[in-house]
Design a protein around this motif. Structure first.
Motif, PDB file in Angstrom:
ATOM      1  N   GLN A 110       0.843  -1.186   0.000  1.00  0.00           N
ATOM      2  CA  GLN A 110       0.000   0.000   0.000  1.00  0.00           C
ATOM      3  C   GLN A 110       0.884   1.243   0.000  1.00  0.00           C
ATOM      4  N   CYS A 111       0.400   2.269  -0.669  1.00  0.00           N
ATOM      5  CA  CYS A 111       1.152   3.519  -0.749  1.00  0.00           C
ATOM      6  C   CYS A 111       0.334   4.634  -0.107  1.00  0.00           C
ATOM      7  N   SER A 112       1.025   5.537   0.565  1.00  0.00           N
ATOM      8  CA  SER A 112       0.364   6.641   1.252  1.00  0.00           C
ATOM      9  C   SER A 112       1.326   7.801   1.397  1.00  0.00           C
ATOM     10  N   SER A 113       0.745   8.987   1.640  1.00  0.00           N
ATOM     11  CA  SER A 113       1.510  10.206   1.879  1.00  0.00           C
ATOM     12  C   SER A 113       1.331  10.615   3.325  1.00  0.00           C
ATOM     13  N   LEU A 114       2.432  10.896   4.002  1.00  0.00           N
ATOM     14  CA  LEU A 114       2.422  11.280   5.412  1.00  0.00           C
ATOM     15  C   LEU A 114       2.960  12.694   5.548  1.00  0.00           C
ATOM     16  N   GLN A 251      -2.692  10.306   3.714  1.00  0.00           N
ATOM     17  CA  GLN A 251      -3.491  10.302   2.494  1.00  0.00           C
ATOM     18  C   GLN A 251      -3.107   9.112   1.621  1.00  0.00           C
ATOM     19  N   SER A 252      -4.135   8.513   0.976  1.00  0.00           N
ATOM     20  CA  SER A 252      -3.861   7.401   0.059  1.00  0.00           C
ATOM     21  C   SER A 252      -3.124   7.910  -1.174  1.00  0.00           C
ATOM     22  N   LEU A 253      -2.263   7.070  -1.718  1.00  0.00           N
ATOM     23  CA  LEU A 253      -1.422   7.467  -2.854  1.00  0.00           C
ATOM     24  C   LEU A 253      -1.378   6.336  -3.855  1.00  0.00           C
ATOM     25  N   ASN A 254      -1.438   6.678  -5.129  1.00  0.00           N
ATOM     26  CA  ASN A 254      -1.299   5.680  -6.194  1.00  0.00           C
ATOM     27  C   ASN A 254       0.157   5.227  -6.256  1.00  0.00           C
ATOM     28  N   CYS A 255       0.376   3.908  -6.141  1.00  0.00           N
ATOM     29  CA  CYS A 255       1.739   3.374  -6.103  1.00  0.00           C
ATOM     30  C   CYS A 255       2.493   3.598  -7.421  1.00  0.00           C
TER      31      CYS A 255
END
Length: 259
Positions: A110-114, A251-255
């Motif tokens: 899973q990819c996300s922005s912190l 936030q969710s992020l497109n890998c």
């Protein structure tokens, strides 16, 4: 006469010997054995006509190895307590199936922005806190959003006369381009310039503060400062990553953006 007597004697002896031999012949002893309980007895049967004897057939046929008898339970006897305990043999463990022996697949990525972080150093410290849970990462800066304009002024005075006295001191110090606000929330304040960028307003503010005037910077419209975000790809729980990175948002992020 004597000869006839001897013949009769011999005949009587022969008959006696024949009778003795017939009556004294030993008979075949009968086999009598008391069969134990649970043990089968062996009986010999005469061979059928036209079929080979069992002994001959057994001699010519291959002999299969005897099967191992089932393991009997162990019996433990306590002579003092007169108790008997039956211990069952350990059960054979079934072999693991191929499906159970298969390797557990890894968790999906899973990819996300912190973020946001005030500067790059804080974003790098957050990345170090995540450690090996992060497979790929990227630090990016988000430019801030400037305000529509910036003003430099001295806070409102108690009266207009006091504001005029402050303006006179400003002129005596060599500053010009001032304006006394007549009304509103900033009535009796002394405005010292309006600028379209923050840099120009801050230069004007620094000179007034250096001269001893309590000037301040006021923005017109909303302003968003620049920030740093940490984009990561990991199989760990995004909520747990947010807590460990001390991030205010996740936030969710497109890998695809991290390829």
């Amino acid at each position: 006469m004597l000869t006839r007597f001897l013949i009769v004697i011999l005949a009587v002896l022969n008959v006696g010997v024949a009778l003795w031999w017939m009556t004294s012949r030993p008979s075949e002893p009968a086999v009598s054995a008391k069969a134990e309980p649970g043990v089968a007895t062996l009986e010999l049967l005469p061979p059928s006509p036209g079929k080979p004897a069992p002994a001959i057939a057994a001699a010519t046929a291959p002999v299969a190895p005897p099967e191992a008898p089932p393991e009997a339970p162990l019996v433990a006897v306590d002579m003092d307590q007169k108790a008997v305990a039956v211990v069952a043999p350990p059960e054979a463990q079934p072999e693991p199936s191929p499906a159970a022996a298969a390797v557990t697949p890894p968790l999906p990525e899973q990819c996300s922005s912190l973020g946001p972080y005030a500067d790059q150093a804080k974003a790098q410290a957050a990345l170090a806190a995540l450690g090996r849970d992060v497979r790929r990462q990227h630090l990016r800066e988000v430019p801030g959003k400037p305000a529509s304009s910036y003003r430099v002024l001295i806070p409102p005075a108690a009266s207009r006369e006091e504001a005029q006295a402050t303006a006179k001191r400003i002129v005596d110090a060599g500053f010009s381009d001032y304006f006394i606000v007549p009304q509103g929330e900033e009535a009796h304040a002394v405005a010292l310039g309006q600028y379209r960028n923050r840099e120009g307003a801050e230069r004007r503010l620094s000179t007034l503060v250096a001269a001893g005037f309590p000037a301040k910077l006021v923005t017109n419209g909303s302003e968003t400062p620049a920030s740093w975000w940490l984009d990561v790809a990991s199989s760990a729980d995004p909520a747990a990553l947010k807590q460990r990175a001390s991030a205010a948002q996740q936030q969710s992020l497109n890998c695809v953006r991290l390829r």
